[in-house]
Design a protein around this motif. Structure first.
Motif, PDB file in Angstrom:
ATOM      1  N   PHE A  81      -0.964   1.058  -4.804  1.00  0.00           N
ATOM      2  CA  PHE A  81      -0.487   0.353  -3.614  1.00  0.00           C
ATOM      3  C   PHE A  81       0.812  -0.388  -3.928  1.00  0.00           C
ATOM      4  CE2 PHE A  81      -0.260  -3.623  -1.192  1.00  0.00           C
ATOM      5  CZ  PHE A  81      -0.202  -3.116   0.091  1.00  0.00           C
ATOM      6  N   ILE A  82       0.861  -1.023  -5.099  1.00  0.00           N
ATOM      7  CA  ILE A  82       2.051  -1.792  -5.498  1.00  0.00           C
ATOM      8  C   ILE A  82       3.251  -0.873  -5.677  1.00  0.00           C
ATOM      9  CG2 ILE A  82       3.048  -3.216  -7.337  1.00  0.00           C
ATOM     10  CD1 ILE A  82       0.236  -4.467  -7.631  1.00  0.00           C
ATOM     11  N   GLU A  83       3.026   0.295  -6.289  1.00  0.00           N
ATOM     12  CA  GLU A  83       4.131   1.255  -6.477  1.00  0.00           C
ATOM     13  C   GLU A  83       4.638   1.764  -5.128  1.00  0.00           C
ATOM     14  OE1 GLU A  83       3.396   3.381 -10.771  1.00  0.00           O
ATOM     15  OE2 GLU A  83       2.049   3.912  -9.120  1.00  0.00           O
ATOM     16  N   LYS A  84       3.718   2.058  -4.213  1.00  0.00           N
ATOM     17  CA  LYS A  84       4.121   2.514  -2.872  1.00  0.00           C
ATOM     18  C   LYS A  84       4.930   1.425  -2.156  1.00  0.00           C
ATOM     19  CE  LYS A  84       0.338   5.717  -2.039  1.00  0.00           C
ATOM     20  NZ  LYS A  84      -0.906   5.962  -1.302  1.00  0.00           N
ATOM     21  N   ALA A  85       4.469   0.190  -2.275  1.00  0.00           N
ATOM     22  CA  ALA A  85       5.170  -0.932  -1.627  1.00  0.00           C
ATOM     23  C   ALA A  85       6.565  -1.111  -2.216  1.00  0.00           C
ATOM     24  CB  ALA A  85       4.350  -2.215  -1.772  1.00  0.00           C
ATOM     25  N   ARG A  86       6.682  -0.982  -3.546  1.00  0.00           N
ATOM     26  CA  ARG A  86       7.984  -1.126  -4.203  1.00  0.00           C
ATOM     27  C   ARG A  86       8.923  -0.002  -3.777  1.00  0.00           C
ATOM     28  NH1 ARG A  86      10.621  -5.234  -6.054  1.00  0.00           N
ATOM     29  NH2 ARG A  86       9.168  -5.803  -7.691  1.00  0.00           N
ATOM     30  N   VAL A 133      13.591   1.849  -0.589  1.00  0.00           N
ATOM     31  CA  VAL A 133      14.107   2.705   0.489  1.00  0.00           C
ATOM     32  C   VAL A 133      14.696   1.850   1.597  1.00  0.00           C
ATOM     33  CG1 VAL A 133      13.430   4.300   2.340  1.00  0.00           C
ATOM     34  CG2 VAL A 133      12.639   4.704   0.005  1.00  0.00           C
ATOM     35  N   GLU A 134      13.990   0.798   1.992  1.00  0.00           N
ATOM     36  CA  GLU A 134      14.471  -0.076   3.059  1.00  0.00           C
ATOM     37  C   GLU A 134      15.782  -0.763   2.680  1.00  0.00           C
ATOM     38  OE1 GLU A 134      14.862  -1.349   6.666  1.00  0.00           O
ATOM     39  OE2 GLU A 134      13.218  -0.031   6.105  1.00  0.00           O
TER      40      GLU A 134
END
Length: 196
Positions: free
Chosen positions: A3-8, A13-14
């Motif tokens: 989850f942390i990797e996806k959030a990072r 990207v943003e």
């Protein structure tokens, strides 16, 4: 991915989208993106092999979001005339609501080349016209639209797409343009030019 990797990854990207939209493709180095994200360049390199992979992710996410927004709206319509109107409306509303992402993708596709020198989206040019051509064909079959040959349907589809994309580019330099007025005018123009 955790989850942390996806959030990072999503954060990177943003920040890349915002950076490219604000300073342009040429100035949006990994270092500049990292600075704006308040992370080290190494953190970006951990999540993305290089700038090209990050740019591809931005473009991929844009097309997925665009498709998720546009397709259900078109499919909900009952007639080809409504489908064409909604295609135009939903494209421009999507642009208006996602300006940074759209502007970043314009910067990427206008500047990035593949290893063999082709434009980044050259292979996608064909597929972006197909939904419009399909609507025109359906409209002809149902007797709602005038007759189109294969070539004239391509010309009309290209004209519709270019009108949408042209306004999008103009919106980059003139953000206060009235999107709703432009939508109304485009719908009228293409309703008249496709009418039987």
């Amino acid at each position: 991915m955790s989850f942390i990797e996806k959030a990072r990854r999503a954060q990177i990207v943003e920040c890349a989208i915002e950076t490219i939209a604000e300073v342009g493709y040429a100035q949006a180095s990994l270092g500049e993106i990292a600075k704006r994200a308040n992370i080290s360049k190494g953190v970006i390199s951990y999540h993305f092999a290089n700038k090209e992979e990050l740019l591809e992710q931005i473009t991929f996410e844009y097309y997925m979001a665009w498709q998720a927004y546009i397709v259900p709206r078109i499919e909900a319509q009952k007639s080809p005339k409504e489908m064409l109107q909604v295609y135009i409306e939903s494209n421009l509303v999507f642009v208006d609501e996602n300006r940074n992402h759209v502007f970043a993708v314009i910067e990427i596709v206008s500047n990035k080349r593949t290893a063999d020198g082709k434009r980044f989206t050259e292979d996608h040019d064909e597929t972006i016209l197909l939904p419009i051509e399909n609507i025109l064909t359906l409209g002809m079959q149902e007797g709602v639209f005038r007759e189109f040959t294969k070539t004239s349907a391509r010309v009309m589809a290209s004209t519709i797409r270019n009108a949408i994309d042209g306004f999008t580019i103009k919106l980059m330099s003139k953000p206060h343009l009235d999107v709703q007025e432009y939508i109304r005018e485009l719908v009228i123009i293409f309703e008249k030019s496709t009418k039987k």
